[in-house]
Design a protein around this motif. Sequence first.
Motif, PDB file in Angstrom:
ATOM      1  N   THR A 184      35.930  28.708  -8.052  1.00 13.95           N
ATOM      2  CA  THR A 184      37.110  27.966  -8.478  1.00 13.95           C
ATOM      3  C   THR A 184      36.851  26.464  -8.446  1.00 13.95           C
ATOM      4  OG1 THR A 184      38.130  27.700  -6.289  1.00 13.95           O
ATOM      5  CG2 THR A 184      38.572  29.761  -7.466  1.00 13.95           C
ATOM      6  N   SER A 185      37.559  25.793  -9.317  1.00 16.59           N
ATOM      7  CA  SER A 185      37.641  24.331  -9.302  1.00 16.59           C
ATOM      8  C   SER A 185      39.091  23.995  -9.596  1.00 16.59           C
ATOM      9  CB  SER A 185      36.712  23.724 -10.366  1.00 16.59           C
ATOM     10  OG  SER A 185      36.940  22.326 -10.485  1.00 16.59           O
ATOM     11  N   VAL A 186      39.868  23.895  -8.540  1.00 19.82           N
ATOM     12  CA  VAL A 186      41.317  23.701  -8.661  1.00 19.82           C
ATOM     13  C   VAL A 186      41.730  22.526  -7.781  1.00 19.82           C
ATOM     14  CG1 VAL A 186      43.595  24.751  -8.412  1.00 19.82           C
ATOM     15  CG2 VAL A 186      41.640  26.171  -9.082  1.00 19.82           C
ATOM     16  N   PRO A 187      42.414  21.535  -8.323  1.00 19.60           N
ATOM     17  CA  PRO A 187      42.813  20.374  -7.520  1.00 19.60           C
ATOM     18  C   PRO A 187      43.766  20.753  -6.392  1.00 19.60           C
ATOM     19  CG  PRO A 187      43.036  19.935  -9.882  1.00 19.60           C
ATOM     20  CD  PRO A 187      42.786  21.404  -9.736  1.00 19.60           C
ATOM     21  N   PHE A 188      43.628  20.052  -5.286  1.00 22.34           N
ATOM     22  CA  PHE A 188      44.581  20.061  -4.175  1.00 22.34           C
ATOM     23  C   PHE A 188      44.589  21.343  -3.342  1.00 22.34           C
ATOM     24  CE2 PHE A 188      46.766  17.881  -7.871  1.00 22.34           C
ATOM     25  CZ  PHE A 188      46.269  16.625  -7.572  1.00 22.34           C
ATOM     26  N   ILE A 189      43.565  22.217  -3.441  1.00 24.22           N
ATOM     27  CA  ILE A 189      43.511  23.380  -2.564  1.00 24.22           C
ATOM     28  C   ILE A 189      42.110  23.495  -1.955  1.00 24.22           C
ATOM     29  CG2 ILE A 189      45.205  24.616  -3.974  1.00 24.22           C
ATOM     30  CD1 ILE A 189      42.907  26.498  -4.790  1.00 24.22           C
ATOM     31  N   GLU A 190      42.024  24.204  -0.825  1.00 23.07           N
ATOM     32  CA  GLU A 190      40.742  24.413  -0.157  1.00 23.07           C
ATOM     33  C   GLU A 190      40.748  25.764   0.550  1.00 23.07           C
ATOM     34  OE1 GLU A 190      37.713  22.252   3.055  1.00 23.07           O
ATOM     35  OE2 GLU A 190      39.763  21.507   2.756  1.00 23.07           O
ATOM     36  N   PHE A 191      39.646  26.519   0.411  1.00 23.01           N
ATOM     37  CA  PHE A 191      39.497  27.782   1.126  1.00 23.01           C
ATOM     38  C   PHE A 191      39.057  27.512   2.560  1.00 23.01           C
ATOM     39  CE2 PHE A 191      38.279  30.494  -2.860  1.00 23.01           C
ATOM     40  CZ  PHE A 191      39.526  30.215  -3.399  1.00 23.01           C
ATOM     41  N   VAL A 192      39.696  28.190   3.497  1.00 23.01           N
ATOM     42  CA  VAL A 192      39.319  28.085   4.908  1.00 23.01           C
ATOM     43  C   VAL A 192      38.717  29.421   5.328  1.00 23.01           C
ATOM     44  CG1 VAL A 192      40.098  27.680   7.269  1.00 23.01           C
ATOM     45  CG2 VAL A 192      41.171  26.447   5.358  1.00 23.01           C
ATOM     46  N   PRO A 193      37.413  29.472   5.663  1.00 22.28           N
ATOM     47  CA  PRO A 193      36.768  30.750   5.979  1.00 22.28           C
ATOM     48  C   PRO A 193      37.011  31.189   7.420  1.00 22.28           C
ATOM     49  CG  PRO A 193      35.156  28.986   6.064  1.00 22.28           C
ATOM     50  CD  PRO A 193      36.456  28.347   5.633  1.00 22.28           C
ATOM     51  N   ASN A 194      36.901  32.506   7.642  1.00 22.44           N
ATOM     52  CA  ASN A 194      36.912  33.026   9.004  1.00 22.44           C
ATOM     53  C   ASN A 194      35.476  33.121   9.516  1.00 22.44           C
ATOM     54  OD1 ASN A 194      35.792  35.275   7.780  1.00 22.44           O
ATOM     55  ND2 ASN A 194      37.631  36.550   7.997  1.00 22.44           N
ATOM     56  N   GLU A 195      35.283  33.719  10.694  1.00 21.13           N
ATOM     57  CA  GLU A 195      33.947  33.764  11.291  1.00 21.13           C
ATOM     58  C   GLU A 195      32.981  34.650  10.507  1.00 21.13           C
ATOM     59  OE1 GLU A 195      35.117  37.288  14.492  1.00 21.13           O
ATOM     60  OE2 GLU A 195      34.690  35.251  15.190  1.00 21.13           O
ATOM     61  N   ASP A 196      33.512  35.549   9.651  1.00 21.44           N
ATOM     62  CA  ASP A 196      32.655  36.416   8.848  1.00 21.44           C
ATOM     63  C   ASP A 196      32.318  35.805   7.484  1.00 21.44           C
ATOM     64  OD1 ASP A 196      32.604  38.496  10.753  1.00 21.44           O
ATOM     65  OD2 ASP A 196      34.602  39.149  10.101  1.00 21.44           O
ATOM     66  N   GLY A 197      32.864  34.620   7.205  1.00 22.12           N
ATOM     67  CA  GLY A 197      32.568  33.950   5.942  1.00 22.12           C
ATOM     68  C   GLY A 197      33.553  34.220   4.830  1.00 22.12           C
ATOM     69  N   PHE A 198      34.552  35.077   5.067  1.00 20.88           N
ATOM     70  CA  PHE A 198      35.558  35.369   4.052  1.00 20.88           C
ATOM     71  C   PHE A 198      36.728  34.372   4.176  1.00 20.88           C
ATOM     72  CE2 PHE A 198      33.392  39.427   4.621  1.00 20.88           C
ATOM     73  CZ  PHE A 198      33.198  39.821   3.301  1.00 20.88           C
ATOM     74  N   PRO A 199      37.408  34.041   3.052  1.00 18.44           N
ATOM     75  CA  PRO A 199      38.552  33.116   3.141  1.00 18.44           C
ATOM     76  C   PRO A 199      39.661  33.693   4.012  1.00 18.44           C
ATOM     77  CG  PRO A 199      37.851  33.411   0.856  1.00 18.44           C
ATOM     78  CD  PRO A 199      37.134  34.440   1.671  1.00 18.44           C
ATOM     79  N   GLU A 200      40.029  32.968   5.052  1.00 17.62           N
ATOM     80  CA  GLU A 200      41.106  33.389   5.936  1.00 17.62           C
ATOM     81  C   GLU A 200      42.452  32.923   5.400  1.00 17.62           C
ATOM     82  OE1 GLU A 200      42.632  35.375   9.246  1.00 17.62           O
ATOM     83  OE2 GLU A 200      40.557  35.291   8.535  1.00 17.62           O
ATOM     84  N   GLU A 201      42.457  31.728   4.805  1.00 15.06           N
ATOM     85  CA  GLU A 201      43.678  31.167   4.230  1.00 15.06           C
ATOM     86  C   GLU A 201      43.310  30.110   3.203  1.00 15.06           C
ATOM     87  OE1 GLU A 201      44.621  27.702   7.518  1.00 15.06           O
ATOM     88  OE2 GLU A 201      45.532  29.682   7.791  1.00 15.06           O
ATOM     89  N   ILE A 202      44.297  29.713   2.439  1.00 15.01           N
ATOM     90  CA  ILE A 202      44.113  28.671   1.434  1.00 15.01           C
ATOM     91  C   ILE A 202      44.999  27.495   1.794  1.00 15.01           C
ATOM     92  CG2 ILE A 202      44.364  28.062  -0.996  1.00 15.01           C
ATOM     93  CD1 ILE A 202      43.835  30.945  -1.704  1.00 15.01           C
TER      94      ILE A 202
END
Length: 482
Positions: free
Chosen positions: A227-245
């Motif tokens: 993705t290339s979307v303004p104003f958002i960021e993926f936050v990963p968990n300890e396993d490397g998967f996105p935990e939240e946006i």
Amino acid sequence: MKKHIYIKKALLTVALLYTVATAFSQNSNLLYYLENVPQVNYTNPAMMPRANSFFSLPGFSSVSLDLKNDIAPKDLLQKSGDIWVTPIDAAFDYDQLYKSIGKSAQTSTSIGYAPLYFGWRTKKGYFTFSWALKAGAFASLPKDLFKITEKGFESSTTLNLTSLETKMMMYHEISIGYAHKVDERLTVGAHIKPISGIAAAQMKYNRLTIKNEQTSYSMNVDGELLTSVPFIEFVPNEDGFPEEINEDDDISGSDISSESVPSFSNFGMAVDLGAVYDLNNKISFSASLNNLGFIKWKKNLNSTTVNGEYTFTGPDLSITETDEIDEAYDDIIDNMKDALNGETAHKSFSTTLSPELFLGSVYHANHVLDMGFIAKSTFAKYNFRQEFVVSANLNLYKALTTNLAYNYEIGGSKDLGLGLALRLGPAQLYILANHIPYQFDKIIDGEDEYIAPTKAESFSFMMGINFIFGKHGYRNDPMIRR
């Protein structure tokens, strides 16, 4: 029995709503021979607008929408004798559906808006300039997905879902065009199109298979979400998967308005190439290859990759309580994350445009009537579209320009198109509607009756306002052919 009826009605509704949804789209088949409309240069950069100069109404040069689909309502609603059947009925012919789908069923929607467009003629050429905002969405559904409804997921079978893909893009496109008259017969032209990406999201797989191994299911996956979307960021968990946006809560009006101006942080480039050859005063041939280009996304990046193999023994069918079902579902997701390798990063990526090839010929019957033919090829990753168009084009210089077209797509729909341009003084209003269905069927489902164009796959719409200057069209060539 009631469940069967509800599913059937849902499929009927989806097919009919699709027919309504197609009423908003853009297509260039009609525009190709609407020669008194300056936007004809969009379809072939060698086609010079028939005016000494022109500009489009600022903010209303062209507005267009486009919807294309490999699956027509007739592919989901088939007539068997006196009744209509859906994919859940035993009489449904899946071979007919697969013939329409090919390797994957594709659907695409695009929107175009050009706030600025103008051009002028020189001694042997024509310059054009346009600025457009474009957005599109694309989805590819693998053929094997539809096999589940045909045969179920039988033991020792494998579903290949690798062609599953979704893509969304929004971008600015600047077009600088020039057409040059080489001699009395040949004209060539090109558009150079710098592109500034606004936002994009793309989910694709290098490998995605699911196998039924009698007592369990195994999934083998290698895919990524970019993705290339303004104003958002993926936050990963300890396993490397996105935990939240995370969304930026401090977005100001100036931040949003800055995205409406080309910055070229996400830079791309495309070209259109074209040629027109006049065999004589009556017959002309033309060709153009459009949308050869890409966008490189480098800003506002978030990516997630996943790969590995996961074995799933199936849900516990004894669970009935809602809380227990939710807990079992969470366990499945957690186990999948443990088994697969995930990584969240800020990876740059590239997306390509969809090239289109036009081959055309036109016969000038007299000074007001032309007969045109177009062969249009559209190239996509897992599919290929081939359309043929015949049209009658009427050009009454001071008042009216119009054409009527018949479209035939191999393995697809057969429909009509109508283009109309009205002129009052220098002002010109043009409206195009293409892929207009002309075949309708009465669908009877119990006590309900529907009238629907069951063969419709696409529909097109485009409109705008121009101001045209130059009483005699070309400085050295009359506006009306004799």
